[in-house]
Design an enzyme around this catalytic site. Structure first.
Site, mmCIF file in Angstrom:
data_model
loop_
_atom_site.group_PDB
_atom_site.id
_atom_site.type_symbol
_atom_site.label_atom_id
_atom_site.label_comp_id
_atom_site.label_asym_id
_atom_site.label_seq_id
_atom_site.Cartn_x
_atom_site.Cartn_y
_atom_site.Cartn_z
ATOM 1 N N CYS A 3 2.345 -2.284 15.631
ATOM 2 C CA CYS A 3 2.230 -1.992 14.203
ATOM 3 C C CYS A 3 1.593 -3.138 13.429
ATOM 4 O O CYS A 3 1.905 -4.307 13.660
ATOM 5 C CB CYS A 3 3.621 -1.696 13.643
ATOM 6 S SG CYS A 3 3.596 -1.166 11.924
ATOM 7 N N CYS A 59 -0.497 5.920 10.484
ATOM 8 C CA CYS A 59 0.763 5.252 10.833
ATOM 9 C C CYS A 59 0.503 3.898 11.459
ATOM 10 O O CYS A 59 -0.279 3.776 12.394
ATOM 11 C CB CYS A 59 1.523 6.063 11.878
ATOM 12 S SG CYS A 59 2.082 7.614 11.286
ATOM 13 N N CYS A 95 7.094 -4.851 15.311
ATOM 14 C CA CYS A 95 6.866 -4.043 16.503
ATOM 15 C C CYS A 95 5.457 -4.347 17.042
ATOM 16 O O CYS A 95 4.526 -4.573 16.266
ATOM 17 C CB CYS A 95 6.981 -2.559 16.170
ATOM 18 S SG CYS A 95 8.603 -2.141 15.531
ATOM 19 N N CYS A 109 3.441 8.437 1.135
ATOM 20 C CA CYS A 109 4.069 7.535 2.094
ATOM 21 C C CYS A 109 4.255 6.209 1.360
ATOM 22 O O CYS A 109 3.273 5.558 1.003
ATOM 23 C CB CYS A 109 3.108 7.432 3.278
ATOM 24 S SG CYS A 109 3.605 6.294 4.535
ATOM 25 N N CYS A 142 6.866 -6.881 7.067
ATOM 26 C CA CYS A 142 7.969 -6.181 7.725
ATOM 27 C C CYS A 142 8.667 -7.113 8.699
ATOM 28 O O CYS A 142 8.011 -7.845 9.444
ATOM 29 C CB CYS A 142 7.429 -4.956 8.464
ATOM 30 S SG CYS A 142 8.732 -3.958 9.223
ATOM 31 N N GLU A 165 0.829 -1.198 0.000
ATOM 32 C CA GLU A 165 0.000 0.000 0.000
ATOM 33 C C GLU A 165 0.863 1.248 0.000
ATOM 34 O O GLU A 165 1.996 1.235 0.482
ATOM 35 C CB GLU A 165 -0.877 0.014 1.260
ATOM 36 C CG GLU A 165 -1.874 -1.119 1.263
ATOM 37 C CD GLU A 165 -2.700 -1.153 2.522
ATOM 38 O OE1 GLU A 165 -3.895 -0.854 2.431
ATOM 39 O OE2 GLU A 165 -2.179 -1.485 3.593
ATOM 40 N N GLU A 185 10.684 -1.946 6.676
ATOM 41 C CA GLU A 185 11.778 -1.230 7.330
ATOM 42 C C GLU A 185 12.782 -0.850 6.222
ATOM 43 O O GLU A 185 13.521 -1.705 5.716
ATOM 44 C CB GLU A 185 12.435 -2.133 8.391
ATOM 45 C CG GLU A 185 13.763 -1.647 8.924
ATOM 46 C CD GLU A 185 13.792 -0.156 9.326
ATOM 47 O OE1 GLU A 185 12.876 0.310 10.001
ATOM 48 O OE2 GLU A 185 14.744 0.539 8.940
ATOM 49 N N LEU A 191 11.931 6.110 17.887
ATOM 50 C CA LEU A 191 12.475 5.890 19.233
ATOM 51 C C LEU A 191 11.460 5.165 20.124
ATOM 52 O O LEU A 191 11.751 4.100 20.672
ATOM 53 C CB LEU A 191 12.864 7.265 19.797
ATOM 54 C CG LEU A 191 13.287 7.374 21.248
ATOM 55 C CD1 LEU A 191 14.545 6.569 21.518
ATOM 56 C CD2 LEU A 191 13.521 8.845 21.636
HETATM 57 N N1 SAH Z 1 9.977 0.725 9.728
HETATM 58 C C1 SAH Z 1 10.022 2.169 9.757
HETATM 59 C C2 SAH Z 1 8.800 2.795 9.088
HETATM 60 C C3 SAH Z 1 7.530 2.462 9.813
HETATM 61 S S1 SAH Z 1 6.086 3.404 9.778
HETATM 62 C C4 SAH Z 1 10.149 2.647 11.202
HETATM 63 O O1 SAH Z 1 10.070 1.817 12.104
HETATM 64 O O2 SAH Z 1 10.370 3.828 11.420
HETATM 65 C C5 SAH Z 1 6.297 4.980 10.319
HETATM 66 C C6 SAH Z 1 6.006 5.284 11.801
HETATM 67 O O3 SAH Z 1 4.731 4.857 12.290
HETATM 68 C C7 SAH Z 1 7.025 4.632 12.688
HETATM 69 O O4 SAH Z 1 7.521 5.552 13.600
HETATM 70 C C8 SAH Z 1 6.194 3.577 13.365
HETATM 71 O O5 SAH Z 1 6.793 3.148 14.520
HETATM 72 C C9 SAH Z 1 4.882 4.277 13.566
HETATM 73 N N2 SAH Z 1 3.780 3.374 13.910
HETATM 74 C C10 SAH Z 1 3.698 2.060 13.677
HETATM 75 N N3 SAH Z 1 2.536 1.562 14.161
HETATM 76 C C11 SAH Z 1 1.874 2.596 14.698
HETATM 77 C C12 SAH Z 1 0.600 2.721 15.345
HETATM 78 N N4 SAH Z 1 -0.204 1.680 15.512
HETATM 79 N N5 SAH Z 1 0.235 3.943 15.777
HETATM 80 C C13 SAH Z 1 1.034 5.011 15.580
HETATM 81 N N6 SAH Z 1 2.236 4.966 14.982
HETATM 82 C C14 SAH Z 1 2.660 3.766 14.543
#
Ligand code: SAH
Length: 351
Positions: free
Chosen positions: A118, A335, A115, A104, A111, A91, A162, A217
């Site tokens: 996510c 996000c 996390c 985006c 991925c 997407e 990532e 972070l």
């Molecule tokens: N793999 C990359 C890009 C991920 S998406 C990374 O980790 O940075 C971009 C942002 O959205 C990241 O900061 C991610 O941690 C955040 N994110 C992921 N799941 C989320 C959620 N459920 N609510 C809010 N932010 C989220």
């Protein structure tokens, strides 16, 4: 067949020469492909029929197909679901705000980071996207925007995947996006977000590019971070921050730290204080993202009052803070809400 979006300026020159074609053809071809977002060789009317035929039998222009396009109620966010050649899905999200048209992009199918908060990693990692599949997300969205006389102005690598675990393709795609003969978008308008892959951050520092680097972070210390981010076990926080700082020094770009706020996990007063301590004296900005709900995940977004208080403490400590208000969560485009297709279909059946 070669994917055309992969072909560099020099490679196209060589090819044209070998085919006995004049060099001005390069500009014409790049113009059709990157400025006018045309994905059919036959439509490139100022090229000779013979050249079009040769291009057609050597280069593939489009490799993904739009399956669904969903727009948020406020019309500011559009999510695009693409089917890739082998039948997997990714997407991209288009976010409109004032004059900005930010895309985006996804960098992987699924991925590897997994996390806890996510959606993208819930089903694990499927494969890396190629550089042309990343670039094509932008070209196709440019094609869509052209109907309204608009173009993509910013690109963020914050979709599925990532980016620094798909290093070569991501860097190659950045070069294509910023190349003046191609998409010609300033590197300062491109942002890469990473969970903190140290070797990737170090390599990127040496590329001499001007892209913005954002670090996810999400916790004020290694202990809390390990609870929600599996990669934290492999990459210690202090080393990641050193890498981020080095990148910022080298590129003279401010570092950005993203901090997702999750109730009872990282949103308390002590966490805010610790975060201030961690970032004290650093040239950086903090971007708070209140947790966006993900199906099957039992985490909660803090109350608005708690979010405001957290932000207040950071500001009181002179940190530059923004809060990313959710965009597109009614179409699961916010996000962390991008997931693999099977999940999306399950969600729809369930609701
Ligand atoms: N793999 C990359 C890009 C991920 S998406 C990374 O980790 O940075 C971009 C942002 O959205 C990241 O900061 C991610 O941690 C955040 N994110 C992921 N799941 C989320 C959620 N459920 N609510 C809010 N932010 C989220």
């Amino acid at each position: 067949m070669i994917e055309f979006y992969k072909v560099t300026s020099q490679e196209l020159e060589f090819w044209l020469k070998a085919e006995g074609e004049p060099l001005f053809r390069k500009k014409q071809i790049f113009d059709w492909v990157y400025q006018r977002s045309v994905t059919d060789w036959d439509l490139m009317t100022n090229l000779s029929t013979e050249l079009r035929q040769k291009l057609k039998s050597n280069f593939r222009l489009s490799t993904m197909e739009l399956v669904r396009e969903s727009e948020s109620d406020d019309g500011e966010t559009t999510k695009f679901l693409w089917r890739l050649r082998e039948g997997t899905y990714v997407e991209s999200v288009l976010i409109r705000s004032d004059k900005r048209r930010t895309v985006c992009v996804s960098s992987q199918v699924g991925c590897p980071a997994r996390c806890a908060f996510c959606a993208s990693g819930q089903k694990g990692f499927v494969r890396n996207l190629t550089s042309f599949e990343i670039v094509e997300q932008i070209i196709q969205i440019n094609q869509y925007l052209a109907e309204q006389g608009e173009r993509v102005t910013h690109v963020v690598y914050m979709g599925m995947g990532e980016p620094l675990k798909n290093y070569n393709a991501v860097v190659a795609s950045i070069r294509q996006i910023s190349h003046e003969e191609m998409l010609n978008l300033s590197q300062r308008r491109i942002t890469v977000s990473t969970v903190g892959i140290i070797e990737g951050i170090r390599r990127l520092t040496k590329e001499n590019m001007q892209v913005n680097l954002v670090f996810s972070l999400h916790a004020p210390n290694q202990q809390v971070r390990k609870k929600i981010i599996p990669y934290a076990r492999k990459y210690p926080l202090d080393e990641i921050i050193d890498g981020i700082e080095e990148y910022a020094r080298h590129t003279k770009r401010n570092a950005t730290y993203e901090y997702i706020l999750i109730e009872g996990i990282n949103d308390e007063l002590k966490h805010a204080d610790e975060l201030c301590e961690l970032l004290k004296g650093k040239q950086c900005a903090v971007n708070l993202i209140p947790y966006n709900p993900v199906p099957g995940v039992r985490l909660k977004r803090p109350k608005t009052k708690a979010i405001k208080h957290f932000m207040y403490i950071l500001r009181k400590n002179r940190l530059t803070v923004t809060c990313r208000y959710t965009k597109g969560d009614d179409i699961a485009a916010a996000c962390g809400q991008l997931a693999l297709q099977e999940e999306i279909e399950c969600d729809q059946k369930a609701s």
